[in-house]
Motif scaffolding. Sequence first.
Motif, PDB file in Angstrom:
ATOM      1  N   ILE A 176      -6.409  -8.065  19.662  1.00  0.00           N
ATOM      2  CA  ILE A 176      -7.407  -8.200  18.594  1.00  0.00           C
ATOM      3  C   ILE A 176      -7.130  -7.187  17.481  1.00  0.00           C
ATOM      4  CG2 ILE A 176      -9.859  -7.872  18.036  1.00  0.00           C
ATOM      5  CD1 ILE A 176     -10.442  -9.105  20.815  1.00  0.00           C
ATOM      6  N   ASN A 177      -6.777  -5.960  17.860  1.00  0.00           N
ATOM      7  CA  ASN A 177      -6.453  -4.943  16.851  1.00  0.00           C
ATOM      8  C   ASN A 177      -5.252  -5.367  16.013  1.00  0.00           C
ATOM      9  OD1 ASN A 177      -8.534  -3.356  17.701  1.00  0.00           O
ATOM     10  ND2 ASN A 177      -7.283  -1.849  18.772  1.00  0.00           N
ATOM     11  N   ASN A 226      -2.943  -7.443  10.974  1.00  0.00           N
ATOM     12  CA  ASN A 226      -2.158  -8.440  10.247  1.00  0.00           C
ATOM     13  C   ASN A 226      -2.964  -9.063   9.106  1.00  0.00           C
ATOM     14  OD1 ASN A 226       0.144  -8.109  11.790  1.00  0.00           O
ATOM     15  ND2 ASN A 226      -0.421  -9.700  13.270  1.00  0.00           N
ATOM     16  N   LEU A 227      -4.249  -9.334   9.366  1.00  0.00           N
ATOM     17  CA  LEU A 227      -5.114  -9.888   8.320  1.00  0.00           C
ATOM     18  C   LEU A 227      -5.294  -8.892   7.180  1.00  0.00           C
ATOM     19  CD1 LEU A 227      -7.881 -11.654  10.443  1.00  0.00           C
ATOM     20  CD2 LEU A 227      -6.281 -12.763   8.886  1.00  0.00           C
ATOM     21  N   TYR A 228      -5.473  -7.627   7.555  1.00  0.00           N
ATOM     22  CA  TYR A 228      -5.648  -6.587   6.530  1.00  0.00           C
ATOM     23  C   TYR A 228      -4.402  -6.472   5.661  1.00  0.00           C
ATOM     24  CZ  TYR A 228      -5.673  -1.925   4.479  1.00  0.00           C
ATOM     25  OH  TYR A 228      -5.577  -0.867   3.609  1.00  0.00           O
ATOM     26  N   MET A 229      -3.230  -6.425   6.301  1.00  0.00           N
ATOM     27  CA  MET A 229      -1.988  -6.287   5.554  1.00  0.00           C
ATOM     28  C   MET A 229      -1.725  -7.522   4.681  1.00  0.00           C
ATOM     29  SD  MET A 229      -0.995  -3.314   6.092  1.00  0.00           S
ATOM     30  CE  MET A 229       0.518  -3.462   5.145  1.00  0.00           C
ATOM     31  N   ALA A 230      -2.062  -8.702   5.208  1.00  0.00           N
ATOM     32  CA  ALA A 230      -1.886  -9.919   4.429  1.00  0.00           C
ATOM     33  C   ALA A 230      -2.744  -9.875   3.168  1.00  0.00           C
ATOM     34  CB  ALA A 230      -2.255 -11.145   5.265  1.00  0.00           C
ATOM     35  N   ASN A 231      -3.961  -9.390   3.318  1.00  0.00           N
ATOM     36  CA  ASN A 231      -4.861  -9.265   2.172  1.00  0.00           C
ATOM     37  C   ASN A 231      -4.303  -8.275   1.147  1.00  0.00           C
ATOM     38  OD1 ASN A 231      -7.296 -10.026   0.898  1.00  0.00           O
ATOM     39  ND2 ASN A 231      -8.231  -8.103   1.493  1.00  0.00           N
ATOM     40  N   ILE A 246      -0.170 -14.803  -3.283  1.00  0.00           N
ATOM     41  CA  ILE A 246      -0.117 -15.485  -1.987  1.00  0.00           C
ATOM     42  C   ILE A 246       1.316 -15.742  -1.534  1.00  0.00           C
ATOM     43  CG2 ILE A 246      -0.674 -17.642  -0.811  1.00  0.00           C
ATOM     44  CD1 ILE A 246      -3.261 -17.714  -2.359  1.00  0.00           C
ATOM     45  N   GLU A 247       2.156 -16.182  -2.449  1.00  0.00           N
ATOM     46  CA  GLU A 247       3.537 -16.478  -2.059  1.00  0.00           C
ATOM     47  C   GLU A 247       4.277 -15.226  -1.601  1.00  0.00           C
ATOM     48  OE1 GLU A 247       5.322 -19.320  -1.686  1.00  0.00           O
ATOM     49  OE2 GLU A 247       3.329 -20.212  -1.824  1.00  0.00           O
ATOM     50  N   TYR A 248       4.005 -14.121  -2.291  1.00  0.00           N
ATOM     51  CA  TYR A 248       4.618 -12.852  -1.897  1.00  0.00           C
ATOM     52  C   TYR A 248       4.144 -12.463  -0.501  1.00  0.00           C
ATOM     53  CZ  TYR A 248       5.325  -7.773  -1.722  1.00  0.00           C
ATOM     54  OH  TYR A 248       5.675  -6.500  -1.327  1.00  0.00           O
ATOM     55  N   ALA A 249       2.837 -12.589  -0.251  1.00  0.00           N
ATOM     56  CA  ALA A 249       2.283 -12.243   1.062  1.00  0.00           C
ATOM     57  C   ALA A 249       2.902 -13.114   2.153  1.00  0.00           C
ATOM     58  CB  ALA A 249       0.763 -12.420   1.045  1.00  0.00           C
ATOM     59  N   LYS A 250       3.025 -14.405   1.859  1.00  0.00           N
ATOM     60  CA  LYS A 250       3.608 -15.334   2.837  1.00  0.00           C
ATOM     61  C   LYS A 250       5.062 -14.968   3.151  1.00  0.00           C
ATOM     62  CE  LYS A 250       4.048 -20.313   3.618  1.00  0.00           C
ATOM     63  NZ  LYS A 250       5.493 -20.510   3.594  1.00  0.00           N
ATOM     64  N   GLU A 251       5.817 -14.619   2.117  1.00  0.00           N
ATOM     65  CA  GLU A 251       7.228 -14.264   2.312  1.00  0.00           C
ATOM     66  C   GLU A 251       7.370 -13.018   3.188  1.00  0.00           C
ATOM     67  OE1 GLU A 251      11.078 -12.932  -0.418  1.00  0.00           O
ATOM     68  OE2 GLU A 251       9.327 -13.858  -1.371  1.00  0.00           O
ATOM     69  N   VAL A 252       6.536 -11.991   2.907  1.00  0.00           N
ATOM     70  CA  VAL A 252       6.592 -10.753   3.693  1.00  0.00           C
ATOM     71  C   VAL A 252       6.195 -11.014   5.141  1.00  0.00           C
ATOM     72  CG1 VAL A 252       5.601  -8.449   3.978  1.00  0.00           C
ATOM     73  CG2 VAL A 252       6.186  -9.273   1.690  1.00  0.00           C
TER      74      VAL A 252
END
Length: 336
Positions: free
Chosen positions: A58-59, A64-69, A77-83
């Motif tokens: 869960i952590n 992962n959600l925090y870093m994606a944001n 969004i595309e940059y986040a998806k690529e990373v």
Amino acid sequence: MTRGDKLTGRQKAAIFLISLGPERSASIMKNLGEEEIEQLTLEIANVRQVSTEQRERINEEFYNLYMANEYISSGGIEYAKEVLEKALGNQKAVDIINRLTASLQVRPFDFVRKADPNQLLTFIQGEHPQTIALIMAYLDPEQSASVIASLPEELQTEVARRIAILDRTSPEIIKEIESVLEKKLSNMMVQDFTTAGGINSVVQILNRVDRSTEKTILETLEIQDPELAEDIKRLMFVFEDIIHLDDRSIQHVLREVDQKDLALALKGASEEVKVKIKNNMSKRAGELLEEEIEFMGPVRLRDVEEAQQRIVGIIRRLEDAGEIIISRGGGDEIIV
């Protein structure tokens, strides 16, 4: 406790807060609404036992959600998806992005807002005024003001007019414009009609452009669309509007204004404004101000307008802080 992949979002949040400890959890919950706090407190109270594996899973999910944001905020969004694809694999990256964009309303032209104003100016050169107006309406007012001030004068007024009369634009049109301007734009847009533009939008922009640009746009609008120009001016405050301030507000403003700016601003002001200012100064201060204006000699109009704009900025700041009141809308507005 049930398996991690069968937990609700609220249950996962409860376990995550437990793992953070009471102090950190409390600092997070202070930012939540009462109903959310009650629901999370109930979930925390119902947690009996959490395995180390479940807590770590869960952590990791929250991380992962925090870093994606963060990636979305910094590069889109595309940059986040690529990373995320490089770090977690394609499927997991898609899952995380889909979960974020389900609750995150990504504003149109997000990639443009990250551009430097000079780059943006080059970016939109040659575009139709309606397209420029649509883009400007979605940008921060400061960014739009910088771009509009650099456009040719005839285009400035046309773009400002089109921003003012914008109402609703369908997602299909926005998507079409975005795809032309940015190949990498995500197609994960909110699918309802989005609202941008309008009188308030153009007022915010005009409040931030230089005095010369503001004057050119308003004067041209008065010829092209007098009713619209009047609606815009009613919501704006320009230097000549000082005559509408009450004496107490003017005295407050004078305490904040640099004396040199005041002298320079009055160099190009109407007699009515000069009288209004001097009536709120001591006789000696008024004489000193008059001497400074005369001693100045000829000055550039641009310098006068910049000084006036700085004073207007102070007036708007004081109004935002609630320290003075600007009466707008004519005699129908009652101040008590």
